[in-house]
Each structure stands twice: as C-alpha cells, then as structure tokens.
Design a protein around this motif. Structure first.
Motif, mmCIF file in Angstrom:
data_model
loop_
_atom_site.group_PDB
_atom_site.id
_atom_site.type_symbol
_atom_site.label_atom_id
_atom_site.label_comp_id
_atom_site.label_asym_id
_atom_site.label_seq_id
_atom_site.Cartn_x
_atom_site.Cartn_y
_atom_site.Cartn_z
ATOM 1 N N THR A 253 2.052 1.975 -3.410
ATOM 2 C CA THR A 253 0.980 2.546 -4.240
ATOM 3 C C THR A 253 0.748 4.010 -3.881
ATOM 4 O O THR A 253 0.537 4.852 -4.758
ATOM 5 C CB THR A 253 -0.325 1.745 -4.047
ATOM 6 N N SER B 299 0.833 -1.204 0.000
ATOM 7 C CA SER B 299 0.000 0.000 0.000
ATOM 8 C C SER B 299 0.860 1.243 0.000
ATOM 9 O O SER B 299 0.576 2.221 -0.702
ATOM 10 C CB SER B 299 -0.911 0.014 1.224
ATOM 11 N N GLU C 242 3.416 6.115 -5.392
ATOM 12 C CA GLU C 242 3.177 6.310 -6.833
ATOM 13 C C GLU C 242 2.073 7.340 -7.070
ATOM 14 O O GLU C 242 1.980 7.929 -8.139
ATOM 15 C CB GLU C 242 2.737 4.993 -7.482
ATOM 16 N N SER C 243 1.175 7.499 -6.080
ATOM 17 C CA SER C 243 0.057 8.442 -6.239
ATOM 18 C C SER C 243 0.316 9.738 -5.489
ATOM 19 O O SER C 243 -0.612 10.350 -4.951
ATOM 20 C CB SER C 243 -1.232 7.798 -5.716
ATOM 21 N N GLN D 43 -5.080 -3.527 -7.349
ATOM 22 C CA GLN D 43 -4.469 -2.221 -7.104
ATOM 23 C C GLN D 43 -4.454 -1.312 -8.325
ATOM 24 O O GLN D 43 -4.372 -0.092 -8.178
ATOM 25 C CB GLN D 43 -3.051 -2.406 -6.565
ATOM 26 N N LYS D 44 -4.552 -1.899 -9.500
ATOM 27 C CA LYS D 44 -4.472 -1.056 -10.697
ATOM 28 C C LYS D 44 -5.750 -1.084 -11.519
ATOM 29 O O LYS D 44 -6.348 -0.061 -11.784
ATOM 30 C CB LYS D 44 -3.296 -1.518 -11.595
ATOM 31 N N GLU E 254 -2.306 -6.896 -9.196
ATOM 32 C CA GLU E 254 -2.490 -5.799 -10.168
ATOM 33 C C GLU E 254 -3.970 -5.519 -10.431
ATOM 34 O O GLU E 254 -4.375 -4.373 -10.615
ATOM 35 C CB GLU E 254 -1.798 -6.132 -11.494
ATOM 36 N N VAL F 16 -5.530 3.640 -1.440
ATOM 37 C CA VAL F 16 -5.444 2.268 -0.907
ATOM 38 C C VAL F 16 -6.467 2.034 0.214
ATOM 39 O O VAL F 16 -6.295 1.160 1.053
ATOM 40 C CB VAL F 16 -4.027 1.943 -0.383
#
Lengths: 699, 699
Positions: free
Chosen positions: A526, A523, A529-530, B608-609, B605, A537
C-alpha cells in the motif's frame, strides 16, 4: 438464628463470605509459590510482603477509604506529607527496597508514585541520560536529590503547543558569550511549558528542553538544568509558574505551567554528555545524540510493570465480588447463582486475569533487559568503547521497539481491564469506595504521557514494515524480529488448522508472527502504491505494534515456564491458553481471518468451544489465581474485594463511616424546602395575572 | 508584528484560529439545514436555539469553567439551586419546551438532568406505569410534583444485594388487615435500598419496590408510595436514610440508601393499576402485570438521545482541536501538519462523527415510537379494550427489544467515543477544563443503570435466537425482526461480493441481517447441544444485540433520507457509508468473516481502500459536519473546542482564571521546605550512629 450483632436482621441476609471461603479452601496450588513466579523470584515476592507490612502500619503511607473523599487540595497536601515521609525511608532503604517500594506504591497511590517519580525518574533520568557522569553525580548525589533533599527536580519538556514532537519545541536557550551563560526564554504562549508535574508547588529545578541558539544558529533541542525556586522556595527572577488546575485524575500532583522570561543560567548547567558548548561558543554534537532519548525508556518500562500491578488489583476485586455476589435463581437451587458461574461473566473477566499473568512476566523481563542495557551503555560511553557502543545502539533499538509496543499495548489494555472490571461489579463498581473510578482516572493518562500510545505504536509499526522491505531485498532481520525472515509464509496458507494447533502455544506464537509478516507486507504494498507515504497505513502500524507486544508477552512467558515450580506450571499453561485465545485470537479475529491465518470455521470453534472450555476449567481455580497476586486489603482499598469476602458488611461499614447519617439534612436544604413549599405562581406574581386583573387590564 | 495585546510575544506563536476559520469559510452545505435533519425537524432545531439562548443567559443555569473545580458538596448545592431555578421555568414552559430543555441540559449538566429526572421520569414514571389514572393524577398534579412542588419523589428499586434481578428484591410490604395499612420493612442489610438518587437529601416520597405479603403469602414485588420526609423535610418515623458518598461521577446527585423499619403506610398508597389488595386482603393480579415494567422504557429511550447529544459535544471539541492543532513538519511546508490531516487521526475520530449522525436519527425515531405506543396503551387500558391491548402488547415487545439493544449499544459506544475523543486531544484532553474527564465519569453509569447493558443485550439476543428456532419450525417472524424469515441465507454464501456492494447501503443492511441470522442459528445449535441452556451463548447474544441496534440505526437512517433537504442529502449518504464500513463492518470484522458474509480479500479492501477513501472525502467537510450539531460554547464548556478556534488563548485564559498564579506557594509548602532543608540523618539521630559513638558502643 438471625444476626443481631452488627446489623440487626429480621430474616437471613446474603452470606458472600461463605462462598469465597469455601472456594478458597479448595485450592489446587500454593498461591505463595505462584506469587514467586509472578514477581519474578522468591526474593522479590518476600521483599514485597515485608515492604507492604511496613507501609500498611505506617500512619502516613497506609491507604484507607478516606482517600476517596479528599478534595484536590487535600489530596495534594496528603501527597506532600507522604513524600516527606518517603524521604525518610529513602535514607535507610537499600536501592532494591526503594525501587520495589515505589513500584508497590504505584498501585495503591499512583499520584504519590508519580510525584516522586518526577524527581527521581524524570529529572534525574534526564540528567543521567543527557549529562556527563560528573554532572549526574553532582545533581543526584552531591545535592542529595536522590534522597529528596536539597533540591527537587521536575521535567520541563512538553509545551502548550507541542507534545509528541519534541524536536519542534520552541523554548530557547541562547548562548550569551559575553557573560558565559544561557538565556532561557519562552517566546510566546505556545511555548509555555505545560503539564509539568511538580512545577506548580514543589520543584526547585527544572530539566528544561530548549532550542540551543549560538551566534544566531539553531542547533535543535538540548537539555538544561534551570533553577525555579531558591532555598526559601521563592521563585527565581524571570520565572513564572502557575497551576494547571483541574485534571481528569491524579489530583495529588501539582502539574503546572512555566514561562521563562530571559532567565540566566551558567553555561555548565547545560547537560553535555552529547552536545557541548565551549566558552568560545563552539558547539560539539557527537553522533550518539540519538541516545539522549533513553531518558524516556525508564518511564515506559515502569508503565508495563504498573499495568501488571493495576491488573492484579482490579481483577482481584472484581473476581472476589463475582464469587461472593449472587443474582437470579436457577431451577430449584435455594440460593441465587454466583455471578462467576455465568458464562458471560467468565468471558468478561477471566481473560483479563490471564492477561495480567502474562504482563507480569513480560514486565519483569523488559525491566531486566533495560537495566543491563543501560548500565552497559553507560559503561561503554564512559570508556569510549566504540565497538561496544555500536553493539549497544542496536540493542537500544530493540529495547525501544519492545518498550514502545509494550507500553502502549499494556496501558491500553489495563485501562480496558479497569473499566470492564468496574462494569462487572454493576452499581457497586461505580461507588467511589471500591476504587475503580479514581484508579481509572489516574490510570488513563498513562496512555498519553511519555509517548502517546498511537505515536509510539506507529514508531513500532514503521521499522517492522521497513524491515520486511529489506528482507525481501535479501537482508536479514535480526534479534526479536528475526521471524520477519520467514517470507515463505507470505502466501495464504493457514497456520492454525485445528483446535489442537491452538492448544499448542508455540503454534499460536507462530501464527502471530505470520500475521505480523503478512500485515507488514500488505502495508508495504500500500505504501508503494502511495509513493512511499507511510502514514497511509498508520492504522495497520498500530495493529502491528499491538501484535508485536503480544508476541513478546507470549514468547517470554513460554521461555520462562521451565523456571516455574512444577506444582504451578500446569496452571500457568492453562492461563496462557486463555490469554492466547481470548486476548490474542479473539481480539484480532478480523485480522487473523483477513490474512487467512486460520479458517472461519476454526475461528468459530475457538469462540464457541475452546474458549468456553478453558473458562470452565479456570472457573473453580479463580480464587486461587487471584489470591496468588497476594494483594493485601490495603492495596485493594475496596470493601467489596476484601480478603474476608464479607462484601456487604464491609461496604456498608465504609459508607457509614465516611458519611455521617445522623445529619439528616443537607447544608443547602433550605433551597429545596423553599422550592417545595413555595406559594402559587399567581401569588408570587402579586396577583397581577389573575382573571380579575385580566378583566381590568383588557378593558 | 508580534502580539503585544494579551500574551506578549517575542516571536510568532501558533494560529489555530486561522485554520478553523479558513475551513469554515469553505462550507459545502448549510449547517442549519443539516441541523433540522439531526434534530428531527426545523421546529425542534429552532426551539433548541431559543432554549439555549435563554439558558446561556441565565445566571444559575448557564455552565462555566468553574463547574470543573467544584467539590462534591459544592456540586450538590449548585445542583439544588439549579433545580430550584428549573422549577420556575416548569411553571411557564409548555410540555414540549420542558422536554427539550431537559434533553439539552442532559449534555452540559447531566447530574442536574438526572436529579430532576429522578422525580419526573422515575418516580412519576413508576406512578404512571403502575398506578391507576386517579393515582397518577393525584401524585403528579394534585400534589404538583410534576412542577417540582409540594413533594419530591425518588425511585427506591435496587437494593444493596439486588440490582438487575428486580423479582428477587427483599424489602417487604406486609398487609396489616386490622389497621388497613401496609408495613414496609427492610429485613436485613442486603435489602437496604441502595443507590437511590435523591434519597440522601432531597426526596419526600419514594416509589418503593417491595414484596407484597398478605396473610403470610408472598405475591412478588409490587410498588408503593412511601413518604420519607414530612413538610418540614424531617424524616418520618422508621425511616433511615444515609448518603452513598463518593462516586465515580455525578457528584451533584445525592444518591442515598434507605432502610425501612416497620414503616406504616395506608393501603391506598399501593400503586394498583395491575395488582390490588382489597380491604379484606383479597389480592387481584390481572394478566397485564408484565406491562408494569414499562416504567423503565422511558429512561432507556432517553439514553439513546443522550448518546447523540454527548457524541455531538465531544466530536465537535475533538475535531475542532484536530483542525486547529498542528504537530510535526512534513517536507518543506513552513507550518506543521494539522492533526486531522493524518490518516490515523481521521481513522480514530471521523467514524464517531458518523456514528453520532446515525444515532441522532435513531433516537428521535425511537422516542416517537415510544410516545405513541405508551399513549395508545394508556388509552386502551383505560377503555379496557382487550383487542387493542393485545396488539399493543406485541408492539411493546418490539419496543422493548429496540430500546434495550439501542440503549446498551449506544451508551457503550458513547463511552468509547468520549474516551477516544479525549485521547485524540493528547494531554489537553486530560485537563479538567476541556470536560472529557467529568463527562466520562458522569456518562459511564449509563452503561449500568436502568438495565445493565449486558443483561439488556442478553434480553435482546435470547428472543432473536428463540425466533429463529420457531422460524425453522415454520412460524413467521414479524415486525422489525421479520428478516429472520430469510433462512435461505443460512448457507455460507457471501452477501457482499465487491466494493460497490458495500457502497450500496441497502446491501450492507442486508449483510447485517444475514450475519444476525447466521449467528442466531449457530447459537441455537450450540444451545441444543447444551440441553437447551441459553447461557452458553451469552457472548453471542451480546453481539446479536449490538448488531440489531446497528440494523435499526442504519435502516431508519435510510428510511428517512428522502425527508432530507436535497442540499444535505449527499452528505448524509457519505457519512452513512463511513458509519457502515468503519463502525459496522470493521468493528464486527471477526464475525462477518467467521460467518463468511464477505471474503477476507474484500474485508482487506474495505480497510485499506474504501475506508481511507471515505475519510479523505469527509476530511475537508469536517468543520461543516460538526458545526451542524450547532453546539454553543456553553454546551461544549471546553476552551480547546470553542467556536472561534483560538485554542491556546482560550485554554490558557481559563487555566489562569481558575488558578491564581500570583500565589506562588502551596498552603502546605512548609512540609516540602522542611523536607528539602532537613538536617542530616546523623544529626536527626542525635549523633548516635556516628563512627565516634560506634567505637564507644562496640567496645
């Protein structure tokens, strides 16, 4: 010989009583000893029995099947009579007796519990949490509120347009320096206090959350005691209250809405443990204000205990029924098969039995931690011992995480439990008289109030994810989340590698830790990345919170096993294994596999071999496990679940007693009769559409 | 400027209307065109609108908020008045109009739908399925039952001690040769007919399931028309009926119990399409008796359609609310954030929106298949065309599997959908006036009646597992389960290997097939290890059944895409992708991973994506998707979900209209006032416990 005593028979009917009594006679452990473990101690177990005996005999407090036939108005009136009765017990009960009595009431009459809890838990909890010791003493004791006397408080926090976001509430409390008073006002429809339990009919005072405005400056939301009704129970000037009306459940509670129209209250009605306004309008906001939210923790902790009690009630009903009820013949057996002998029925119900055992222990542990922490905090604040306060603020953070994750996880699971138990009783689960419907409707609000479950779960997931980020930077995680320091498990190594690993509960505990660790790390990636947005998350946060709750339940259960009587200990271990596999591993199988905590092959074995094996071991002990909950028929209030097991006679008896079948026509029968015996359409159309008329009109 | 028109404001309140109307003005596709797809055709979509307009204006049939405040007795009376009203529409409606009208009623007044359905669907369905064409014509048309005239039928199948096991029912129908009649009898309490909808107050006749006994021989359960009440609505001799009383929901239905005490009915009241007793007591049992259960298929198919309708209603309410409601400020935005802008809120709700789209198409397809198959079967039986009958018996088996898996899977999911939509509306979801509570309580019985969901699911899983065994022995699987022939996928090869695979819906369909295949094979192995006992894998059978239902929904959706208007097609593909990932892959992630249908990494993936990406694409189109359900405010009957989006004014308006706040005291207020103003305990104890008395009494 056929039964001619009660229901006259011309051939032999089913005999569920015999099945239940036979299994009961084969008990392997003493249910009373087991109950000592479940209730935390022999003392509490025995106190419960005494209190239940008293309430079962009490003409007003005792439950009965009529409860399920009451209208909303009747429920409210009965609840008020019960409150009146309870006020008398509260004058003679010890503190412990009062506390346990209310806890027991929460399972057989949750609306009574809530309606009293609004005053004792929420109103006084708010005064305790936000007021000075003197303020608390005045409102609780001098005014005898804690004995349901003199005044009756309610808790006016949520508004029509604001629930979870307390900081965004819009009711205002403007300091009127000239007259040394606050003016409380509802500026618009969205700020109408909404859902306020007790407001519609009962409350004389409201602990009101409102924005403090002094000299035009907004200091944020503080709390104020605002009188709603005078001693004749007439509304104060400027106060408007209304009834919220129909709800999904808890009809016995008079939830209401409140609008304040420039209501004046003295300055000293503000609760000022943390924030204070001087006569001259100087505002003091000490740094400890974050602790003001401790008022809500008590409710959350109570809901974990309630989850245990409601689980005990409904697993007892559904499992007794599953033993007495038979359906479909197998082979040459002259009797049909007991429902609980079907593997699917075991799979559907027994995991919830196990869950209830685990929640009981966790709930009492959490309650104990809260009591000692809050007492210590009160003490430290009164002594202004800043070192101790600092230490306790950390403990409060842990308590916040534990109570939030356990409240949300256990109330969700309890809702699921009631629903699954109901479905497992087939049509009879849908009957009002077996209690599932009302209990479900009363229950599910627990997933929403005093912290919406999803919002709470995110408030648990977020700090855990943040912590793993700090750990990776070299900081150490402390307390109940110190397992986050084990970053060596962030690789893809499997933690559980064989069935015997899984039968070792400390290994399952470790596997939960590793899953949380990996989920948090993933998490975090992620989020990075955001651009640091945590919301991306939020779904994982909810999962992390649930796993954290299971971690607490399992670890505290393992911690306490040594206290258990040796005669019941093996059966506690057995039930914990079922919990660990069927509730933890299976329900999160997608996550355990996604994060390679165990292999697909081993997960297959858990489902096809290990869980069925555990179920088969627990099956013959089921009545022993449910009898250990020591639920009297009064708590169950469900004829298909009564101790004697005479399912059909009990149930038919209640249905006949509650519905007079000597009246054979409905009051509205004439509408139906008129319909069935109506003249033809042509006659009712005065013959105007007949062929004869057609030939006239179409000429 | 502040609002002074309705609710007087002293500062600006929330403006949810604006958010909803703004998003509505940005629509990307025509909701009316989309509705043509959802309702199966332009014709049905337009017919619905016409019928809804008529019912919204009808003074008796129209819904309103008062519905949520009615007691059980009031609901029953209102439902009877609505039935009476409906009987007039049925005299002028076409068959299609009547059918669609009832389907629409099922969503805003399910108890009305059921109470009529008991007569039209169950009673007449049973007569159609089990009686000769002449018998059906007599009971349905000559007696005008199909117009709710003359007689009113009910369906007396289940008994107090027997539900799912129809073959084990114990009511007897003994042939009395001397008088050419049957004697219907309830031998003991367990055989009391139970849960019989319409029995308590309405029904004049009961389609009664009873064991046929001729010359002491038991021929198993057959069906008989048994009159309960005469034309004056008085009970026939030997008939006892009672009211089942309180239920979890559907209070408008008069469910009852029936006991037959040696009731005499003519021999020709037996329904004799399949089994027949001659004047001399000779029993004919033709081989097609298995088809007699076709009576239940209609109800199951209807429940799939009902799942679509209830899903459309509650996703519309919850999603409109999620767009209008704001909570918590982010950054410098002066407005708080719309709930649906939170990723978690999207994750909680939008998958159910997608599910509803998929169920709609599957439901209409299933309904069409049933209609054509049953008509063809009736025709073939009437013509005694054995070749055609043989072929149709196979089609009936497929229909049985499809309807059983879809009924159980979609009713479970719809229950979950209502519950999740309610929770997503926070406290306002718990209000009676937004409809969730009543709808949930009314709904969940769909998971139990007309085939308990677990029993149905096992009846799907079992033949699929058996089939894979036959395939492995060289036989070919046919029809909708021919994918079981692809045994080359029984190895551990991953089927989905990249995100682009998953965005290809035909690949997801294939992955479901492979998962079913592997689950069936694995279950078969377990069964063989357990000496052929199927019950050991019953949990897997339920999973197989659910997957089979999703396979049907996805494949039929893909089949029909080409029919969609090109302007809506891309949006149908988008919604199907969300369904495939968030409903299918995610909910069964443990199974997909256990059987290595995709890798843990790829599953990560997806979660999360891919799912967040799809949610983000659907978010701005949400109001467009929900408006496409074309749910008028009358169906929604929920102020927070109304089309105009004026959430708070609508909701507060309903609460005030339903609860008069000018009465400020409860009728029971004196009990509370007496409690609060009570004298001290010492006074009430007549001073007997005072220190003064203590010194006297203890001397």
């Amino acid at each position: 010989m056929f039964n001619v005593a009660n229901t006259i028979e011309s051939s032999n009917g089913p005999n569920p009583k015999e099945s239940i009594q036979k299994e009961r006679s084969n008990q392997k452990f003493d249910p009373v000893l087991m109950n000592h473990f479940l209730e935390g101690s022999k003392k509490t177990s025995e106190l419960n029995r005494k209190l239940l005996q008293q309430m079962e005999r009490d003409p007003i407090l005792s439950s009965n099947p009529n409860y399920y036939d009451l209208s909303k108005d009747q429920q409210r009136e009965l609840t008020a009579l019960k409150i009146e009765r309870m006020s008398k017990y509260m004058e003679v009960d010890s503190k412990e007796e009062n506390h346990r009595r209310l806890s027991l009431i929460s399972v057989f009459d949750p609306q009574l519990n809530t309606r009293i809890g609004i005053n004792l838990g929420l109103f006084l909890g708010c005064v305790r949490g936000n007021g000075t010791a003197e303020q608390f003493n005045f409102w609780a004791n001098t005014k005898e509120t804690s004995k349901l006397k003199g005044i009756y408080g309610c808790f006016a926090m949520t508004e029509l347009a604001h629930g979870s976001n307390v900081a965004g509430l819009e009711t205002t409390a403007t300091y009127d320096k000239e007259n040394d008073q606050f003016i409380i006002n509802t500026p618009h429809i969205g700020a109408t206090k909404w859902w306020i339990g007790g407001a519609a009919h009962s409350a004389t005072h409201a602990a009101t959350y409102a924005r403090l405005i002094v000299d035009g400056k907004d200091y944020g939301v503080k709390t104020f005691v605002v009188p709603l009704r005078d001693s004749n129970h007439n509304l104060m000037p400027g106060i408007t209250v209304g009834d919220i009306g129909a709800k999904m459940g808890r009809d016995g509670i008079d939830n209401g809405w409140i609008q304040y129209s420039n209501v004046k209250v003295p300055r000293f009605f503000m609760l000022q443990k943390f924030a204070k306004v001087s006569r001259e309008g100087e505002v003091t906001l000490p740094p400890l204000e974050q602790l003001s939210y401790s008022a809500l923790i008590g409710g959350r902790v109570t809901m974990v205990l309630d989850s245990y009690r409601v689980g005990a009630r409904f697993t007892t009903i559904a499992l007794r029924y599953a033993i007495g009820r038979r359906q479909f013949k197998q082979g040459k057996n002259p009797l049909e098969t007991q429902l609980l002998d079907y593997p699917l029925h075991q799979r559907r119900l027994l995991p919830y039995l196990a869950l209830t055992y685990l929640i009981s222990n966790g709930a009492f542990k959490l309650e104990h931690t809260m009591d000692t922490t809050l007492d210590a905090l009160d003490d430290a604040v009164n002594k202004n011992d800043m070192v101790k306060i600092g230490k306790l603020v950390n403990e409060m953070k842990t308590l916040f995480i534990d109570s939030a994750s356990l409240k949300s996880t256990s109330t969700w699971l309890a809702a699921e439990l009631i629903d699954q138990c109901r479905q497992a009783c087939g049509g009879h689960g849908y009957s009002g008289y077996n209690g599932f419907g009302k209990a479900y409707n009363d229950w599910v609000v627990q997933c929403t109030w005093e912290g919406d479950n999803n919002v709470l779960a995110m408030s648990v997931g977020k700090p855990l994810i943040r912590t793993i980020g700090e750990v990776l930077k070299g900081k150490k995680a402390k307390g109940s989340i110190s397992f986050l320091n084990n970053t060596q498990y962030l690789n893809e190594e499997a933690i559980l590698t064989s069935v015997s690993d899984i039968e070792d509960l400390s290994m399952v505990l470790k596997s939960i830790e590793v899953l949380i660790l990996r989920l948090c790390k993933d998490s975090l990636d992620t989020i990075q990345e955001s651009n640091g947005v945590y919301e991306v998350v939020s779904n994982a946060m909810v999962t992390i919170s649930k796993l954290k709750a299971h971690h607490y339940l399992l670890s505290e259960f393992l911690n306490r096993l040594s206290e258990a009587d040796s005669s019941v200990k093996p059966y506690l271990v057995l039930i914990a294994k079922l919990y660990a596999t069927a509730i933890v591993l299976d329900k999160f199988s997608g996550d355990f596999l996604t994060y390679s905590v165990l292999s697909p092959k081993l997960m297959g074995e858990v489902n096809q071999k290990l869980i069925p094996k555990l179920l088969a071991e627990i099956r013959p002990l089921t009545i022993n496990y449910t009898d250990s909950f020591q639920q009297p028929d009064m708590i169950l209030n469900a004829p298909i679940g009564k101790f004697n097991g005479d399912i059909y006679e009990n149930y038919f008896g209640v249905v006949k007693a509650q519905n007079n079948h000597f009246h054979t026509k409905a009051p509205y029968s004439s509408a139906l009769e008129g319909m069935l015996n109506r003249p033809s359409l042509n006659d009712r159309q005065r013959g105007e559409t007949s062929d004869e008329v057609a030939s006239i009109l179409s000429k």
